[in-house]
Design a protein around this motif. Structure first.
Motif, PDB file in Angstrom:
ATOM      1  N   LEU A   1      26.524  27.479  -8.931  1.00 50.25           N
ATOM      2  CA  LEU A   1      25.287  28.258  -8.987  1.00 50.25           C
ATOM      3  C   LEU A   1      25.188  29.271  -7.863  1.00 50.25           C
ATOM      4  O   LEU A   1      24.323  30.131  -7.851  1.00 50.25           O
ATOM      5  CB  LEU A   1      24.087  27.299  -8.923  1.00 50.25           C
TER       6      LEU A   1
ATOM      7  N   PRO B   1      27.371  20.997  -8.187  1.00 52.64           N
ATOM      8  CA  PRO B   1      26.752  22.093  -8.925  1.00 52.64           C
ATOM      9  C   PRO B   1      26.490  23.317  -8.059  1.00 52.64           C
ATOM     10  O   PRO B   1      26.489  24.430  -8.576  1.00 52.64           O
ATOM     11  CB  PRO B   1      25.448  21.485  -9.428  1.00 52.64           C
TER      12      PRO B   1
ATOM     13  N   ILE C   1      23.621  23.709 -13.776  1.00 51.46           N
ATOM     14  CA  ILE C   1      22.169  23.653 -14.004  1.00 51.46           C
ATOM     15  C   ILE C   1      21.762  22.280 -14.508  1.00 51.46           C
ATOM     16  O   ILE C   1      20.810  21.669 -14.031  1.00 51.46           O
ATOM     17  CB  ILE C   1      21.750  24.729 -15.021  1.00 51.46           C
ATOM     18  N   ARG C   2      22.525  21.781 -15.449  1.00 53.74           N
ATOM     19  CA  ARG C   2      22.178  20.460 -15.995  1.00 53.74           C
ATOM     20  C   ARG C   2      22.200  19.406 -14.909  1.00 53.74           C
ATOM     21  O   ARG C   2      21.371  18.493 -14.875  1.00 53.74           O
ATOM     22  CB  ARG C   2      23.131  20.074 -17.126  1.00 53.74           C
ATOM     23  N   LYS C   3      23.179  19.520 -14.021  1.00 55.35           N
ATOM     24  CA  LYS C   3      23.266  18.511 -12.958  1.00 55.35           C
ATOM     25  C   LYS C   3      22.076  18.629 -12.009  1.00 55.35           C
ATOM     26  O   LYS C   3      21.512  17.627 -11.587  1.00 55.35           O
ATOM     27  CB  LYS C   3      24.585  18.651 -12.189  1.00 55.35           C
ATOM     28  N   VAL C   4      21.697  19.866 -11.696  1.00 54.84           N
ATOM     29  CA  VAL C   4      20.526  20.052 -10.842  1.00 54.84           C
ATOM     30  C   VAL C   4      19.308  19.416 -11.504  1.00 54.84           C
ATOM     31  O   VAL C   4      18.455  18.826 -10.853  1.00 54.84           O
ATOM     32  CB  VAL C   4      20.290  21.550 -10.567  1.00 54.84           C
ATOM     33  N   MET C   5      19.248  19.514 -12.828  1.00 60.15           N
ATOM     34  CA  MET C   5      18.127  18.936 -13.571  1.00 60.15           C
ATOM     35  C   MET C   5      18.220  17.422 -13.677  1.00 60.15           C
ATOM     36  O   MET C   5      17.395  16.798 -14.319  1.00 60.15           O
ATOM     37  CB  MET C   5      18.084  19.515 -14.987  1.00 60.15           C
TER      38      MET C   5
ATOM     39  N   LYS D   1      28.490  27.104 -15.049  1.00 61.71           N
ATOM     40  CA  LYS D   1      27.111  27.400 -14.652  1.00 61.71           C
ATOM     41  C   LYS D   1      26.153  26.457 -15.387  1.00 61.71           C
ATOM     42  O   LYS D   1      25.301  25.824 -14.775  1.00 61.71           O
ATOM     43  CB  LYS D   1      26.779  28.855 -14.986  1.00 61.71           C
ATOM     44  N   GLU D   2      26.369  26.346 -16.691  1.00 63.70           N
ATOM     45  CA  GLU D   2      25.502  25.476 -17.477  1.00 63.70           C
ATOM     46  C   GLU D   2      25.557  24.048 -16.960  1.00 63.70           C
ATOM     47  O   GLU D   2      24.539  23.365 -16.810  1.00 63.70           O
ATOM     48  CB  GLU D   2      25.928  25.519 -18.942  1.00 63.70           C
TER      49      GLU D   2
END
Ligand SMILES: Nc1ncnc2c1ncn2[C@@H]1O[C@H](COP(=O)(O)OP(=O)(O)O)[C@@H](O)[C@H]1O
Ligand SMILES: [Mg+2]
Lengths: 226, 826
Positions: free
Chosen positions: B823, B819, B734-738, B730-731
């Motif tokens: 998610l 990702p 999220i980082r990839k989305v960011m 999950k982390e």
């Protein structure tokens, strides 16, 4: 700002083939506030993910600022995405091991921004969404509404021109849902393009345009008079 | 209930294949290493336990304390010590036996052999046990023309024919005698420090010309064993050794300056069962082990097992999320915490049991190679109670040690929370403990890598150390003083010098790689009362320094034009007579005698005794640097190089070109000139390297087990990385989305696992350096300590590299995943 032409998304697993999006044609202009509605499983999230360049369409074209990104590689998409698009999820998707401030900073971490500037911008955006006093807290210590405000802050801290929100109020009670919608409305008024999936007609009313999806196809588009 | 546990446990093992595989493979390797090392350790501890009188069987050790130099410490003793012990300790000591090991030339029909044989006192059969399969041992030990053979030697000499009654012609020094085989005994087991293949009786009348064998207090070459009378405490003997020396040894007054013999000669004793692991000095019949090696390897075995147990704990807790629901449900259904703990420990014992079975398979497969490598016939005896007890103990220890912590964590989950939140109930404490344990695993691995490379470094240093002469392209021919060769020695040398490729050839008493010592006492005219000064003597030939390429730093080399260079004969001279000759000495002699610089020392004179009160005045004509002429393992000492043609035993040849051609040329010459002596030769560089064979074997074994430790640690790291990445999807999403790229994510994951490795380095380095420095203390000449610095750094980088390679593949895979998958469902 973006234009989709005959765009389809087909998921193929070993046996089944799911047509999640079927010949979708959509145009969204800068500064718009668009709501996407439709029954569960009709392809809303899939559409939002493709708009957000988290996924490639199977067929058709996707023009983002006149650039056809439909077949771009993951790395190229990531590069465009991080400059232009912020995300808000139904389940907030904060990292449990990071503080509120660190979670927000994450959206700046993969840009070339100096640490001091990152700190300033994080502080500013936390003020704006009203969670500055929670900066050092962990996500698990916050209520759902507060967590979603952190997520909103994270989505805009990089000055993204478009925010994609997938059922941002789905996990919130109505008071907190209202709060988040007002925040989104405020951002839209400042010029941010917003595309939001929602099941709530009331929340869809915040948008100027509603796209109704059914079985992967756009069935109607309603424009609300300003 | 129980069958439910077992079936849950087995289903879990099958379901979590990676988890099971890592645990079982890790434990199998850990247990296999443990078993192999235990076999070795048990074997080392079993030495000489099999003698019937093992509990009162001792060996006499002798130390010569020569003023001004390191004591000469041996496990052998002077010939007269037997009679002296019998007299002095008549109350305490039961039987004494001397074992004198000689290497004669043996003729059987037309065949020639040179093998080691033991001359023993008739008491041999009282002190030791020989398992006689043919003939009569007593007869051998009471008749000076009889011999006993081990089955191995009997087979070597006589094949399948019965050996008893056969005749062997054996030549020792100038004693040539036909021995009749009167007994054959079963080969001694390998776990003894004694090497006894052939036994004949000591008849001192045979050896009057070799007084040093049995008749001199100042020559040590007998292995002297004695048994105490039943009930006697060894301290009643050891406490009186000084009195024994003073009482038994007559020291020349000019040597002692009035002191008792015990000031110069000290006796000690080792219980024979301790001899293998507590080497007390030079002169062992075969290479011994030592207790430090045993402790080191036993510790490594333990550490490998601990590393495997840690994998077990880490993976079990890392994966606990998956079991949280099961725990919660069992608790809702009424299971108590105690029951759950028993269930989980039971599971880990089950895994340990499967690991043990796999480990035993590995042991059985590895045993032949392992046995060959350590040079012993080791076997794994399943019917032995001790073995079974050890195995059962291992499984229980591993199962409980590995299982108890996860069991406590898992059983502690609170059902309400787990079921409602449906997420990882992990406490930050168990994550911290996990990284602590990973740090420990890597600290051990890194320390082992540093240790192994340090041992190799020292080995490399020792084997490439400059002995002070050019050791390459030199060839030593032994046995030129044997009857049959000695008469032809000059012809031999002349012929060899004519061979193509031979640069020069020179005789000498000793050669590189040997550890005999020959010392003589020295006085400076006018300073007779300064006490004893002992100086080493090497007997050399003309061209010795030229052949060995030892530089003359002052004065000159020996030269045939000076008759005064050779040691003069003292035949027919009487007490008080003095002869004169020239001498070349090394620099340490100058320091010892206070002769100043090499130039100042030239022309200075010192005296040595030549027997019967005749003295020899030696004038220094040349000075050479200190060199390691014989052993690289002993400290350089003051040495004089006497031109003494009476004591040559070897011929050293310096050559250029193809060694094979030289060998065959020398062999031809030997065959044509020498009869009755088999040829024996070696290359100097090989002889020097051979001194370190045992260290080399230890180093290889260390490398092997260090490698296993690293491998097992990496297995665990791999599993941990896989499970952690699973938990972090999950982390990562999220980082990839960011906007994080694959590289960013890989870097993040690598860093997560680099941290413990880096901390492990900081812990391992000081420990490893301290350990290596103390180990290096054992060597008089050691590699420079700063080398350990780069070694540590390299070991650290290796560990980091291995960790990255282990984690990297998984990290890259996780980082590439889309990702949205991670998610989607939360
Ligand atoms: N990764 C995937 N693999 C296979 N099928 C998928 C995947 N993602 C979505 N789908 C399917 O595509 C359809 C649309 O899903 P989604 O866009 O999540 O719907 P919504 O968000 O409107 O509820 C559904 O039938 C869903 O099962
Ligand atoms: Mg959806």
């Amino acid at each position: 700002m973006l234009k989709m032409h005959n765009l389809s998304k087909i998921y193929r697993t070993d046996e089944v083939e799911t047509i999640a999006l079927n010949n979708v044609n959509i145009e969204i202009n800068s500064g718009e506030f668009v709501a996407i509605m439709g029954p569960s499983g009709c392809g809303k999230s899939t559409l939002l993910n493709i708009i957000g360049m988290l996924d490639n369409p199977s067929e058709g074209d996707y023009l983002f600022f006149d650039e056809n990104v439909a077949r771009y590689s993951e790395a190229k998409l990531a590069n465009i995405r991080k400059r232009h698009i912020g995300f808000i999820f139904q389940s907030f998707n904060l990292i449990d091991e990071l503080t509120v401030a660190e979670n927000i900073e994450l959206a700046l971490l993969y840009h070339d921004i100096a640490a001091s500037e990152r700190r300033d911008r994080v502080a500013a955006v936390m003020d704006k969404v009203g969670i500055a006093h929670r900066a050092k807290h962990m996500p698990s210590q916050l209520s759902g509404g507060q967590q979603q405000r952190v997520a909103v802050a994270r989505a805009v801290v990089g000055n993204q021109s478009m925010i994609l929100a997938d059922e941002p109020t789905g996990n919130l009670d109505s008071a907190h849902g209202q709060e988040v919608m007002e925040m989104l409305q405020g951002l839209n008024e400042e010029g941010t393009t917003i595309v939001m999936v929602t099941h709530s007609p009331a929340h869809a009313d915040y948008a100027r345009r509603t796209i109704n999806l059914f079985d992967g196809q756009v069935v109607t588009e309603n424009l609300r008079a300003a | 209930m129980f069958s439910n546990y077992v079936s849950v446990a087995l289903r879990n093992l099958v379901k979590n294949k990676l988890y099971s595989a890592i645990n079982i493979i890790g434990l199998a390797i850990g247990l296999a290493a443990c078993i192999l090392i235990t076999l070795f350790v048990r074997d080392e501890l079993s030495y000489d336990q099999f003698w019937t009188k093992a509990d009162r069987l001792y060996r006499l050790n002798t130390t010569f304390s020569i003023p001004g130099r390191e004591p000469f410490v041996t496990v052998v003793s002077p010939g007269p010590s037997k009679g002296a012990l019998e007299r002095f300790f008549a109350q305490e000591i039961d039987k004494v036996v001397r074992l004198q090991s000689l290497t004669p030339v043996i003729e059987i029909g037309n065949a020639l052999y040179t093998d080691e044989m033991i001359f023993a006192d008739p008491t041999a059969s009282d002190v030791l046990d020989f398992d006689v399969v043919a003939g009569d041992m007593k007869a051998v030990l009471t008749d000076n023309a009889s011999i006993a053979l081990s089955e191995k030697m009997a087979h070597k000499y006589f094949g399948d024919q019965p050996a008893v009654g056969k005749v062997m012609t054996i030549t020792n020094y100038n004693l040539k005698r036909d021995y009749r085989v009167a007994a054959v005994f079963r080969d001694l087991p390998h776990n003894t420090v004694l090497a006894i293949e052939m036994v004949a009786m000591i008849d001192e009348n045979d050896w009057h010309d070799q007084a040093f064998l049995f008749d001199s207090w100042f020559s040590v070459n007998n292995t002297v064993l004695f048994t105490l009378k039943p009930g006697v405490d060894i301290s009643s003997v050891t406490s009186r050794f000084d009195a024994f020396a003073d009482n038994s040894i007559e020291m020349p007054a000019e040597l002692t300056g009035g002191k008792g013999a015990s000031a110069f000669v000290q006796f000690g004793t080792t219980k024979l069962v301790d001899a293998q692991l507590h080497p007390a000095g030079l002169g062992e019949m075969k290479p011994t082990g030592n207790i430090a090696t045993v402790i080191i390897f036993a510790s490594i075995a333990g550490l490998i097992l601990v590393i495997a147990c840690i994998n077990f704990m880490n993976l079990a807790t890392a994966k606990s999320t998956q079991r949280a629901r099961e725990v919660a449900l069992r608790k809702v259904l009424g299971a108590g915490r105690g029951q759950l703990i028993v269930q989980f420990i039971g599971e880990s014992v089950l895994i340990a049991l499967i690991g043990l079975v796999a480990g035993i398979v590995i042991v059985e497969a590895a045993l032949p190679f392992y046995g060959e490598f350590i040079g012993r016939d080791l076997s794994f005896d399943y019917t032995d109670g001790m073995t079974l007890a050890i195995l059962a103990g291992l499984v229980a220890t591993v199962g409980v040690v590995g299982g108890v912590y996860p069991a406590i964590i898992l059983s502690g989950f609170r059902p309400a929370w787990v079921l409602k939140a449906n997420k990882s109930a992990e406490t930050s404490g168990s994550a911290a403990l996990r990284s602590g344990l990973v740090i420990f695993q890597f600290a051990v691995s890194i320390a082992l890598i540093v240790g192994t490379s340090g041992v190799y470094g020292q080995l490399k240093y020792a084997t490439t150390m400059d002995p002070g002469y050019t050791k390459d392209n030199m060839f030593v021919l032994h046995r030129i003083n044997r009857k049959g060769a000695e008469e032809r020695r000059d012809a031999l040398k002349a012929e060899i010098q004519r061979l193509p490729g031979v640069v020069s050839a020179t005789f000498s008493g000793d050669t590189p790689g040997s550890s005999d010592e020959n010392n003589t006492s020295v006085e400076i005219p006018g300073q007779e009362n300064t006490g004893t000064i002992l100086i080493g003597v090497q007997d050399v030939d003309h061209d010795f320094f030229k052949t060995y390429q030892i530089p003359i730093i002052a004065g000159r080399d020996y030269d045939r034009q000076y008759a005064g260079d050779s040691e003069p004969s003292v035949e027919g001279l009487k007490e008080g007579d003095v002869v004169n000759s020239n001498i070349i000495v090394n620099e340490s002699v100058l320091n010892r005698l206070g002769f100043g610089t090499p130039e100042e020392a030239l022309g200075k004179v010192f005296m040595i005794g030549r027997g019967n009160g005749v003295k020899n005045a030696l004038t220094i004509v040349g000075v050479v640097p200190d060199v390691h002429f014989q052993s690289l393992k002993t400290v350089k000492r003051p040495e004089m190089y006497a031109l003494d043609a009476d004591n040559y035993g070897n011929l050293t040849v310096r050559f250029t070109g193809d060694p094979k051609a030289l060998v065959s040329g020398v062999e031809n010459i030997w065959r044509s000139l020498v009869t009755g002596v088999p040829i024996s030769y070696e290359f100097v560089d090989e002889a020097l390297a051979e001194e370190f064979d045992q260290e080399e074997a230890t180093a290889t074994m260390l490398a092997l087990f260090a490698g296993l430790a690293v491998f097992v640690a990496c297995l665990g790291l791999y599993g941990l990385a896989a499970f952690t990445a699973e938990r972090r999807t999950k982390e990562i999403g999220i980082r990839k989305v960011m906007g994080a790229t694959v590289t960013d994510i890989v870097r993040l994951l690598l860093w997560q696992f680099s941290k413990p490795v880096i901390i492990a380095n900081l812990i391992a380095w000081p420990v490893a350096v301290w350990g290596m420095l103390s180990w290096l203390e054992n060597f008089p000449y050691r590699m420079e300590a700063w080398v350990l610095g780069p070694l540590c750094l390299i070991a650290g980088l290796i560990a980091l590299g291995i960790a990255w390679a282990t984690v990297g593949g998984n990290a890259a895979q996780v980082a590439r995943a889309n990702p949205i998958k991670a998610l989607r469902y939360e």
